[in-house]
Scaffold this active site. Structure first.
Site, PDB file in Angstrom:
ATOM      1  N   ARG A  44      10.998  12.850  -3.861  1.00 17.10           N
ATOM      2  CA  ARG A  44      10.844  11.492  -4.394  1.00 17.10           C
ATOM      3  C   ARG A  44      11.034  11.544  -5.912  1.00 17.10           C
ATOM      4  O   ARG A  44      10.935  12.597  -6.526  1.00 17.10           O
ATOM      5  CB  ARG A  44       9.427  10.949  -4.141  1.00 17.10           C
TER       6      ARG A  44
ATOM      7  N   GLY B  12       0.838  -1.197   0.000  1.00 10.40           N
ATOM      8  CA  GLY B  12       0.000   0.000   0.000  1.00 10.40           C
ATOM      9  C   GLY B  12       0.864   1.234   0.000  1.00 10.40           C
ATOM     10  O   GLY B  12       2.090   1.137  -0.012  1.00 10.40           O
TER      11      GLY B  12
ATOM     12  N   SER C 155      12.033  -3.298  -3.296  1.00  9.55           N
ATOM     13  CA  SER C 155      11.583  -1.898  -3.240  1.00  9.55           C
ATOM     14  C   SER C 155      12.694  -0.971  -2.779  1.00  9.55           C
ATOM     15  O   SER C 155      13.590  -1.376  -2.024  1.00  9.55           O
ATOM     16  CB  SER C 155      10.428  -1.814  -2.249  1.00  9.55           C
TER      17      SER C 155
ATOM     18  N   CYS D  97      12.256   0.924  -0.590  1.00 16.08           N
ATOM     19  CA  CYS D  97      12.045   1.012   0.865  1.00 16.08           C
ATOM     20  C   CYS D  97      13.075   0.211   1.656  1.00 16.08           C
ATOM     21  O   CYS D  97      13.096   0.281   2.883  1.00 16.08           O
ATOM     22  CB  CYS D  97      10.652   0.524   1.238  1.00 16.08           C
TER      23      CYS D  97
ATOM     24  N   LYS E  85      -7.079  14.287  -5.753  1.00 15.78           N
ATOM     25  CA  LYS E  85      -7.439  15.514  -5.024  1.00 15.78           C
ATOM     26  C   LYS E  85      -7.575  16.697  -5.977  1.00 15.78           C
ATOM     27  O   LYS E  85      -8.478  17.513  -5.842  1.00 15.78           O
ATOM     28  CB  LYS E  85      -6.385  15.801  -3.944  1.00 15.78           C
TER      29      LYS E  85
ATOM     30  N   ALA F 233       1.276   8.524  -3.586  1.00 19.42           N
ATOM     31  CA  ALA F 233       1.206   9.984  -3.710  1.00 19.42           C
ATOM     32  C   ALA F 233       0.725  10.467  -5.095  1.00 19.42           C
ATOM     33  O   ALA F 233      -0.188  11.310  -5.152  1.00 19.42           O
ATOM     34  CB  ALA F 233       2.554  10.602  -3.360  1.00 19.42           C
TER      35      ALA F 233
ATOM     36  N   LYS G  79      11.136  -6.990   2.501  1.00 15.95           N
ATOM     37  CA  LYS G  79      11.683  -6.998   1.137  1.00 15.95           C
ATOM     38  C   LYS G  79      13.160  -7.405   1.157  1.00 15.95           C
ATOM     39  O   LYS G  79      13.623  -8.144   0.292  1.00 15.95           O
ATOM     40  CB  LYS G  79      11.543  -5.606   0.502  1.00 15.95           C
TER      41      LYS G  79
ATOM     42  N   TYR H 173       7.840  -3.194   6.087  1.00 22.28           N
ATOM     43  CA  TYR H 173       7.696  -3.534   4.661  1.00 22.28           C
ATOM     44  C   TYR H 173       9.077  -3.633   4.015  1.00 22.28           C
ATOM     45  O   TYR H 173       9.373  -4.572   3.270  1.00 22.28           O
ATOM     46  CB  TYR H 173       6.834  -2.452   3.993  1.00 22.28           C
TER      47      TYR H 173
END
Ligand code: NAD
Length: 323
Positions: A221, A77, A119, A121, A201, A194, A154, A150
């Protein structure tokens, strides 16, 4: 003979696009997922709905010697799912179980080529505190200190696939994806990332409105359009290079700049209201030196081109939802 491919996580965002690509290349494709893709009908020749945490389902899915296996299934997510801490045990247990089952089933079928999507991450939080100068070179992964469970899962699974290469003669390939975006992905409901959240939005706002953005908007990012992600993925799986390697864009922007780009595409004047929320590390950018060196290729399309296509699709979804 027609080549065969297996896409695990085929009901998800990247998996859905990958099935289409493999079909266009002439593969016979089986997809597996807990669910069908919500946004597009699958083009897979065969689609198994089931839970890859269950060894029986994995054995049924991996019932032949596929030429290519893509392991994309993960409990996954955006920041609202990964960084709140509420889902840590699920994320670790679910994704690790899937990876353990899948790699072992592939070994039993003497499948060689398995792609695993890790990832960005996994990179240490301490290298990503300066938003202007994050370090995401592949060899900076250790000593490890990912900022989420997360990321730790990974990292474990990267090592798992590489251990099967060493001990069982497999030819698994590992890539670290950096923020992949595009149409036909989660855009509402809490798991969206994002770019999709910002497109939604802005699509729902009127010119002059303000939209809520988590954090101070200065966190950086890079975002990679899904088509280039898949080009890197298939190039890596079919190459002699094992990885882990970054598959990401080097076009770094702040979140406020991302909002400005989307507002520009929409032709709306959008003001930003910064609110508290989970934001992850301060800065992150792909480092593409290794992929360029080893594959002779790296993503190059401008961010705005992918955002235009994504905004168009999300704007359509918001209109359909309202109707
Ligand atoms: P996604 O959530 O859209 O797709 C993952 C799919 O896996 C989902 O459809 C989900 O239902 C399925 N799945 C989860 N648990 C399962 C289970 N037990 N059995 C069967 N299916 C299961 O995510 P995505 O964006 O398409 O990501 C694909 C892969 O790429 C994931 O491994 C993710 O961690 C990795 N990745 C993605 C990004 C990104 O920006 N999208 C960045 C880094 C890494």
């Amino acid at each position: 003979m027609q080549k065969t491919a297996l896409v695990l996580g085929a009901g998800g965002f990247i998996g859905g696009h990958l099935v289409k690509l493999l079909k266009s290349e002439g593969f016979w494709v089986r997809g597996v997922d807990l669910k069908l893709n919500e946004y597009a009908e699958t083009e897979a020749d065969d689609f198994l709905i089931g839970d890859l945490r269950a060894p029986d389902l994995v054995a049924a899915a991996i019932d032949r010697r596929f030429d290519e296996v893509y392991q994309l299934a993960a409990d996954m997510g955006g920041a609202g799912y990964i960084f709140t801490g509420f889902h840590d045990a699920d994320i670790m247990h679910n994704s690790a179980t899937v990876n353990l089952n899948v790699v072992e089933a592939c070994r039993k079928r003497t499948i060689k080529r398995v792609f695993y999507s890790s990832s960005a991450c996994i990179y240490p939080a301490f290298n990503q505190e300066d938003p202007d100068n994050p370090n995401c070179a592949e060899d900076s992964a250790y000593p490890a200190q990912p900022d989420s469970e997360y990321g730790w899962e990974k990292l474990f699974s990267e090592r798992l696939f590489l251990a099967y290469n060493r001990n069982h003669g497999m030819e698994c390939r590992v890539a670290r994806f950096h923020n992949i975006f595009g149409p036909e992905g989660a855009w509402t409901g809490g798991r969206e990332k994002a770019p999709a959240a910002i497109c939604r939005k802005v699509a729902l706002a009127r010119s002059g409105d303000s939209i809520d953005i988590w954090g101070d908007g200065k966190q950086t990012r890079s975002f990679l359009y899904v088509d280039e992600c898949l080009e890197g993925t298939t190039r890596l799986l079919r190459s002699d290079f094992v990885g882990p390697v970054n598959i990401g864009s080097e076009e770094m922007v702040t979140i406020d700049q991302l909002v400005a780009l989307v507002a520009d595409i929409a032709g709306k004047a959008i003001r930003i209201n910064h609110i508290a929320g989970p934001t992850g590390v301060r800065g992150r950018n792909s480092d593409n030196r290794l992929i360029r060196e080893r594959l002779g290729w790296a993503p190059s399309a401008p961010l705005v081109a992918g955002l235009e296509r994504t905004y168009g699709w999300i704007e359509l979804q918001t209109r359909r939802n309202a109707a």
